[in-house]
Every structure is written in structure tokens, then in C-alpha cells.
Design a protein around this motif. Sequence first.
Motif, PDB file in Angstrom:
ATOM      1  N   GLU A  57      93.102  48.869  42.950  1.00 14.90           N
ATOM      2  CA  GLU A  57      92.060  48.338  43.960  1.00 14.90           C
ATOM      3  C   GLU A  57      92.494  47.925  45.283  1.00 14.90           C
ATOM      4  OE1 GLU A  57      93.005  47.368  40.592  1.00 14.90           O
ATOM      5  OE2 GLU A  57      91.033  47.115  39.629  1.00 14.90           O
ATOM      6  N   HIS A 355      96.209  58.404  20.650  1.00 19.10           N
ATOM      7  CA  HIS A 355      97.036  57.141  20.444  1.00 19.10           C
ATOM      8  C   HIS A 355      97.390  56.576  19.185  1.00 19.10           C
ATOM      9  CE1 HIS A 355      96.056  56.542  24.828  1.00 19.10           C
ATOM     10  NE2 HIS A 355      94.891  55.995  24.619  1.00 19.10           N
ATOM     11  N   CYS A 380      92.759  51.834  26.296  1.00 15.36           N
ATOM     12  CA  CYS A 380      92.240  51.977  24.791  1.00 15.36           C
ATOM     13  C   CYS A 380      93.538  51.743  23.862  1.00 15.36           C
ATOM     14  CB  CYS A 380      91.629  53.317  24.559  1.00 15.36           C
ATOM     15  SG  CYS A 380      90.109  53.644  25.284  1.00 15.36           S
ATOM     16  N   THR A 424      96.837  53.670  34.103  1.00 12.38           N
ATOM     17  CA  THR A 424      97.515  52.479  34.352  1.00 12.38           C
ATOM     18  C   THR A 424      98.949  52.612  35.002  1.00 12.38           C
ATOM     19  OG1 THR A 424      96.258  51.381  32.209  1.00 12.38           O
ATOM     20  CG2 THR A 424      98.328  50.308  33.160  1.00 12.38           C
ATOM     21  N   ASN A 450      96.139  60.675  27.890  1.00 15.25           N
ATOM     22  CA  ASN A 450      95.007  61.337  27.377  1.00 15.25           C
ATOM     23  C   ASN A 450      94.124  61.797  28.656  1.00 15.25           C
ATOM     24  OD1 ASN A 450      93.996  58.940  28.731  1.00 15.25           O
ATOM     25  ND2 ASN A 450      93.115  57.974  26.757  1.00 15.25           N
ATOM     26  N   SER A 452      92.684  60.773  31.182  1.00 17.27           N
ATOM     27  CA  SER A 452      91.386  60.201  31.238  1.00 17.27           C
ATOM     28  C   SER A 452      91.649  58.743  31.422  1.00 17.27           C
ATOM     29  CB  SER A 452      90.529  60.477  30.141  1.00 17.27           C
ATOM     30  OG  SER A 452      89.352  59.660  30.010  1.00 17.27           O
ATOM     31  N   SER A 454      89.937  55.969  30.031  1.00 19.22           N
ATOM     32  CA  SER A 454      89.128  56.074  28.992  1.00 19.22           C
ATOM     33  C   SER A 454      88.384  54.674  28.703  1.00 19.22           C
ATOM     34  CB  SER A 454      89.744  56.562  27.595  1.00 19.22           C
ATOM     35  OG  SER A 454      89.941  57.919  27.907  1.00 19.22           O
ATOM     36  N   MET A 455      89.268  53.667  28.757  1.00 20.57           N
ATOM     37  CA  MET A 455      88.427  52.135  28.240  1.00 20.57           C
ATOM     38  C   MET A 455      87.452  52.131  28.994  1.00 20.57           C
ATOM     39  SD  MET A 455      89.744  49.366  26.652  1.00 20.57           S
ATOM     40  CE  MET A 455      88.365  49.585  25.818  1.00 20.57           C
TER      41      MET A 455
HETATM   42  C1  LIG Z   1      93.261  44.972  37.744  1.00 20.90           C
HETATM   43  C2  LIG Z   1      92.372  45.878  36.646  1.00 20.90           C
HETATM   44  N1  LIG Z   1      91.830  46.931  37.075  1.00 20.90           N
HETATM   45  C3  LIG Z   1      90.824  47.260  36.128  1.00 20.90           C
HETATM   46  C4  LIG Z   1      90.902  47.206  34.794  1.00 20.90           C
HETATM   47  C5  LIG Z   1      89.893  47.839  33.864  1.00 20.90           C
HETATM   48  N2  LIG Z   1      90.525  48.589  32.957  1.00 20.90           N
HETATM   49  C6  LIG Z   1      91.020  48.275  31.670  1.00 20.90           C
HETATM   50  S1  LIG Z   1      91.875  49.609  30.891  1.00 20.90           S
HETATM   51  C7  LIG Z   1      91.522  50.645  32.151  1.00 20.90           C
HETATM   52  C8  LIG Z   1      91.908  52.053  32.097  1.00 20.90           C
HETATM   53  C9  LIG Z   1      92.940  52.378  31.460  1.00 20.90           C
HETATM   54  O1  LIG Z   1      93.252  53.931  31.677  1.00 20.90           O
HETATM   55  P1  LIG Z   1      94.143  54.280  30.746  1.00 20.90           P
HETATM   56  O2  LIG Z   1      95.533  53.450  31.207  1.00 20.90           O
HETATM   57  O3  LIG Z   1      94.471  55.984  31.138  1.00 20.90           O
HETATM   58  O4  LIG Z   1      94.312  54.319  29.396  1.00 20.90           O
HETATM   59  P2  LIG Z   1      93.007  54.878  28.162  1.00 20.90           P
HETATM   60  O5  LIG Z   1      92.018  53.728  28.054  1.00 20.90           O
HETATM   61  O6  LIG Z   1      92.602  55.974  28.792  1.00 20.90           O
HETATM   62  O7  LIG Z   1      93.789  54.849  27.096  1.00 20.90           O
HETATM   63  C10 LIG Z   1      90.801  50.022  33.151  1.00 20.90           C
HETATM   64  C11 LIG Z   1      90.360  50.627  34.245  1.00 20.90           C
HETATM   65  C12 LIG Z   1      91.663  45.973  34.272  1.00 20.90           C
HETATM   66  N3  LIG Z   1      91.796  45.532  33.168  1.00 20.90           N
HETATM   67  N4  LIG Z   1      92.214  45.413  35.187  1.00 20.90           N
END
Ligand SMILES: Cc1ncc(C[n+]2csc(CCOP(=O)(O)OP(=O)(O)O)c2C)c(N)n1
Lengths: 537, 195
Positions: A57, A355, A380, A424, A450, A452, A454-455
Motif C-alpha cells: 500500500e 500449505h 491462506c 506477503t 503458491n 498467487s 490467494s486470500m
Molecule cells: C496491510 C494489509 N494489506 C492487505 C491485507 C489483505 N491480505 C490478507 S492476506 C493477503 C494475501 C496474502 O497472499 P500470500 O502471502 O501470497 O498468501 P496466500 O493467501 O496466497 O496463501 C492480503 C492481500 C492485509 N491483511 N493487510
Amino acid sequence: MQKVLLGVEAIAQGAIDGGISGVYAYPGTPSTEITEYIQNNKYAIEKKIHCKWSANEKTAMEAALGMSYAGKKALTCMKHVGLNVAADSFMNAAITGVNGGMVVAVADDPSMHSSQNEQDSRYYGKFAQIPTLEPSDQQEAYDMAYYGFQISEKFGVPVLLRITTRLAHSRSVVELNEKLAENNVSLPKNPRQFVLLPNFARIQYQKLIANQKNFIEASNNSKYNRYVDGENKSIGIVACGIAFNYLMENYPDGCPYPIAKISQYPISRKYVKRLSEETDKIVVLEEGYPIIEELLKGILEKENVSGRLDGTLPRIGELTPDSVAKALNLPTKYGWDIPEIIENRLPALCVGCGHHDVYKAMNIAIATYGDGRVFSDIGCYALGALEPYNSINTCVDMGASITMAKGAADAGLIPALSVIGDSTFTHSGITGLLDAVIENTPITIIISDNESTSMTGGQESSAKGKIEDICLALGVEIEHLHVINPVKKNHEELVSMIKKELAYNGVSVIIPRRICVQKNRRDVKLRKVNISNTKKK
Amino acid sequence: MKTDIILAGVGGQGILSIASVIGIAALKNTLQVKQSETHGMSQRGGAVLSHMRISDKPIYSDLIPKGEADLILSVEPMESLRYLPFLAKEGYIVTNTAPFLNIPNYPQLDEVLKKLNTLERTVLFNADELAANIGSKLASNMVILGAATPFLNHINYESIQNGIVELFSKKGDDIININLMALQIGMEIANKVLD
Ligand SMILES: Cc1ncc(C[n+]2csc(CCOP(=O)(O)OP(=O)(O)O)c2C)c(N)n1
Ligand code: SF4
């Protein structure tokens, strides 16, 4: 023209029609579809409006500010906690001000439907001392995005547009305006506007302060704020944003009490004053924290004000038409109780998700060291906190897995583990990894990749194909960097890999990599559509 | 005149398509519509809920107040019971009786159905089976929608048919026809129960 739009889509359409040249964002529920709508909008694609995801962000906010510097209109969007990440840029953008219009759209999540807290972004608007808009319905969401750029350019500051989950994810008919043109590139007239060295910053800050009376004036005259008089002066109601609709739901034929409908901040002094003068007591209905209530009540409590602070409304969670009815002593209805046999359907990792394999192996590898040493993150994989794995001990804010593991290891919890997703990791994990590498802290980092994000629905992950290079460049030793496919047949190998690295007294990174099942399904579908489209041509 | 519908199910069961068809039909009839839906965490195999409101007057709240839903329309039996606090005293439940089993502690199906049978105003049937009979298990949600058509007050059956044609227009005639058939089956069942 009319369109049926979600609240978030209305913001996107309003921004497109308002003449943006770019949207900069990182996904986060319930804000994600603003950007996705623009990414899929025909006109926006034709016009080549920038719409690629940013790494986080903060980078998004800064890129939007850069576009504004260059004279064009830019939108940046995020969820409420994303604004924490972007806060440095946001607060200082209020000081620099803008050149091209800039709207910061932030979606709050009261009741924490898919978030770790329910912070209220209106505080940020107040903190930065800039105009803040809070739509009550989809039409206002559209209009505020459209006119938000005009307000921004008129006052020379960014404008905060705040919505909450309920409006974000509810659709209704929206009337569209004519499309406005994009701006041309033009430099700021004052070459020092964006140079926040103390000397210049003081000047800019003075301007912002001097502007405050204009913001209040604008709120007093805003078409989004209004005073609706009522005969019964025993109560006066302040209804902010969507709360106005919950109020009217209870009085479809007109509310007997005077109402100050508030959708543009700083709050209109004019309407609140009139309420105070003409009614016996003020009830504040606001979706989020009791900001306005606290403000009106004051420490000295000279005004008779109720709302969330005195229990008239629940202190936490989103408003509902029912909670508003109760606050006004109206009768409410109720169907039947939920039968006891009903079980919750907790969200769970999909069948076949990589996962699973990571946690299965990790639980075995770590068993001899004892519990409480796995620092995880948001995504996720955070579902690893639940049955059947109970694998992770923390999930706080994006990127905190690596840095918290480091702090815990520094404290003597050795070895400490970190589990983080690929998106992340690029959002906020890289800098923490650098900290750990510099001190060669004994932590093992599992980047569960992954490919992606994904969440939030499987957006492209900016780390794709780059993670090993990033780790190596930061100084992770090549002998302690591993990539593995997390599938059943590699289970033993993954277990021994984690065991071995836990025993190493320094930074290790293990990257189990297998594409998200859902992402893969969508990608295959997309490819099929693309192939059949090319065939048609 | 207004109709408030709670749409319930589990992520991926197609309740948002049901909402879209009703939405298209309502707008064609120049009615006001508001429809809220759950996104995010709840989609990962979790419960999905949509509040659908249709009226010939302005609609204020995006949420239906408790005790005011005219209809709980559910593609899954346990999910239909989760929202009972929203159902009006004179409201109906129309639900699929085929369970969606993705949790280890799903209650005994008999118990769920027994509970449903204690309620007076219900239309209960196995939509998955009916959809499978016409060759597409995926159209189960449209069978459920069909069974809801007698409750849609100011939206007639034909408008719903047109809604299906519009929603699936890109998917070709076969898909459209199967969904229309599913709609018909559901409508007939509901009318039989209501008679
Ligand atoms: C500061 C902030 N920005 C956005 C989010 C929303 N958010 C939560 S999990 C996530 C994505 C995570 O992606 P990744 O780390 O690749 O894990 P995956 O879900 O793919 O396993 C996002 C964008 C958040 N919780 N906090
Ligand atoms: S969406 Fe992808 S990453 Fe998330 S649980 Fe499902 S398969 Fe795993």
C-alpha cells in the motif's frame, strides 16, 4: 446511463468517469474489487489507465502521489490496515498537497469479517487534516469518487474516501455522469511544494492549516450533508455515512426527529450546532469508532450525547437496522432462534492446497523443539492456526512473521520459525529478512509460495519467479536456501530439510513452491477462453 | 410492496447466480433492488449469505432487519436454519435438502430435516437429485430459484426466465435450456407443495 454496481465498483466507475489516469493498489478485502473493476473495464483498458497491482500500500500511495505530481488524476485503494502501511506517505501527502487530483479510497471492515481489527479510517482523515468523504449508498460512492477529484484539485490536497464492508459489497442501481477527460502532464507551479525539507515543509503545513476553514465551509455547503428537520425535538440524530440508511429503514415515511446527515468531514459545524440548540439530546449513529460522539460529548460532557460510548449502541461491530432501532427505543422483530444443532463452517484450506503439505512436514520437524515458536503471517496459510494443524503461534500484520521470529530468537527462543506467503513476503517481508541476514539470526523462514495472492482472490503475486534471487541478493547463503515441491512424495525430504535448517545457527530460507489450486483452475479457464477467442479471430 | 429474501448456501454453490437472475428480472420490472453479499474469508468453503431486497419504493438499508425476511432461499439445508432470526413470522423457507458436507462435525441430516419440518411454511426437496435427473447437477441452484418464483410477488415467471437467458447468454443455448428446465421443475414442485 444506469448500471448495477457494488459500492466498491461504484467507486471504480466514478474514478474512471472522473478522468483518472491510474489506480494504484494492493489487494485487501473489502477494497479489492475497486482495482479489479478498473482492470476489467473496457474503456479503462482502451485508455491504458494504469491498473497493475503494487507491491504494497505504501508503494501504491507513493506512485499515486507521483502521478498527481505530474499533473494527472490518480486513485489509490486499500483496506483499512493497508492505510497503516501507507501512513507515512499519506500523512506527508497531506502536507505536500497535490497537483493532479488524488483520492485515497479506504475500505474499513467493522465486525472484522475478514480482517484483524476494525480500525476507523476517519481518524486518519482527521489526523491528516484533509477532507474525508463517507458515502451512505452506492450512488454517493460513485458521485464521491467522481467529484472527489474535483474537491482534491480545488483545495490542492488528497481526499480520503472511506467506505465500510456492508456498502462495499452491496449492489444497487447507480446513475452515471458524463466522462471527464484525463489531465495532461503538468508540473506543480511551486517547485518546492513537494520538497518537504523543514523550511519548505513548515510553509506547506501552514497552508494546510489555513485551508482548514475552507474544508469546514465545504462541509457546511456539501450536497452530501444535510439537515432534515423533524417535529419531535426530544432527540436530535447525527447519522454518518451508511448509518443514515439504517435510520431511514426504521422510518420509511419520515423520521420524527431532526437529523444531521453527515457524509463529508470535517463535520459540519452548522448542522451540529443547530441540533444542539433545537433538541434536548443528541444520538450519534456512526459505523465504526465513536469519533463524532466523543467529539460532541467532550471531556467536560456539557452536551447530552449518546451512542456507542454509553451503550445506546453496541460499542463494537458494524451497525445494523436492528441495533439502530433499539437505540431509538423502537420495537424490533425476530424470527426464530438458530437451532443448537447448527455448526459453524469455519474457513479451511482447500483440498489439495500446498500449505497442507507444508504444515504436515513442519509439525513433525519441529516436534522435538517444543511448542510456541512458529511466527506466521497473513494469508491462506494463517488457517494453519486452526484444526487439524494448530501449527502457528502468531498472525499479526503483514510481514511480522520474519521480524517477530527474529525478536524472539534474539530473546533466546532458538530456533524460531517463520511461515510467510509469497505475496506477503514481497509486501513487507524483504526488509525484515535483511535485518535477520545482517545479524545472521538463527531463524528458519518458510516462504510457502503458491505463486498467487490467494486470500484475496488470486491476484498476481509480484514475487513470482523472483523469490530466490531476492533472498540471495539480500545475503541468504546459497547452502541454506532451498526450493521444493510440497507434494506427498516429497514429504520425507521436506521434513528432513526443515530439521536440518532448524539445527543451523543462522538464517535459512525454505521455499515450498506449488501453485494455488484455485489460482491454477482460474488460469486454466482463462487460457481456454483466450484460445477460443484467438480461434474466432 | 417489497420482498426481502435471505439467500443462503456454501461458497461455490451458486447463490450469487440466483441473486443475479432475480436482480436482472427486478430491474426489468423497474423495481428498486439492493443486494449485499459475503466476500473474503467466508468464500473458502464457508457459509455464504446474501441479503436481497426488492421493492417498488426506495430501499434504504442494505441489510434486512431481523424478523422481516419474506423468504429464506437456501441451496443447503443446514444453512437455511442458520438465518432463522431473519425470517418473518409469516415467511417461508425454500431449501434444498441435499447437504453440503465439508466439515467433520456436520449434524445428523435427520435432525436438520426434523427441525425444518417443525416449521410450518416450508418447501423442501432434493434439488441436486432433480438437477441430476435432467443431466446437470450444476443447475441445482436454478431448481431452487424456480421454487422461489411463486414468492416473488411483483416479478412474474417470464421475467425470471428472461433473467436466465440474459445471465447465461454467453454460455450458449444448451446451458440456457438446461437452466430453464431446472427453473421449471423447481416452480412446479413449489406450486404442488403450496396447493
Ligand atoms: C496491510 C494489509 N494489506 C492487505 C491485507 C489483505 N491480505 C490478507 S492476506 C493477503 C494475501 C496474502 O497472499 P500470500 O502471502 O501470497 O498468501 P496466500 O493467501 O496466497 O496463501 C492480503 C492481500 C492485509 N491483511 N493487510
Ligand atoms: S485458495 Fe489457494 S492458497 Fe488458499 S487455501 Fe485454497 S488452494 Fe490454498
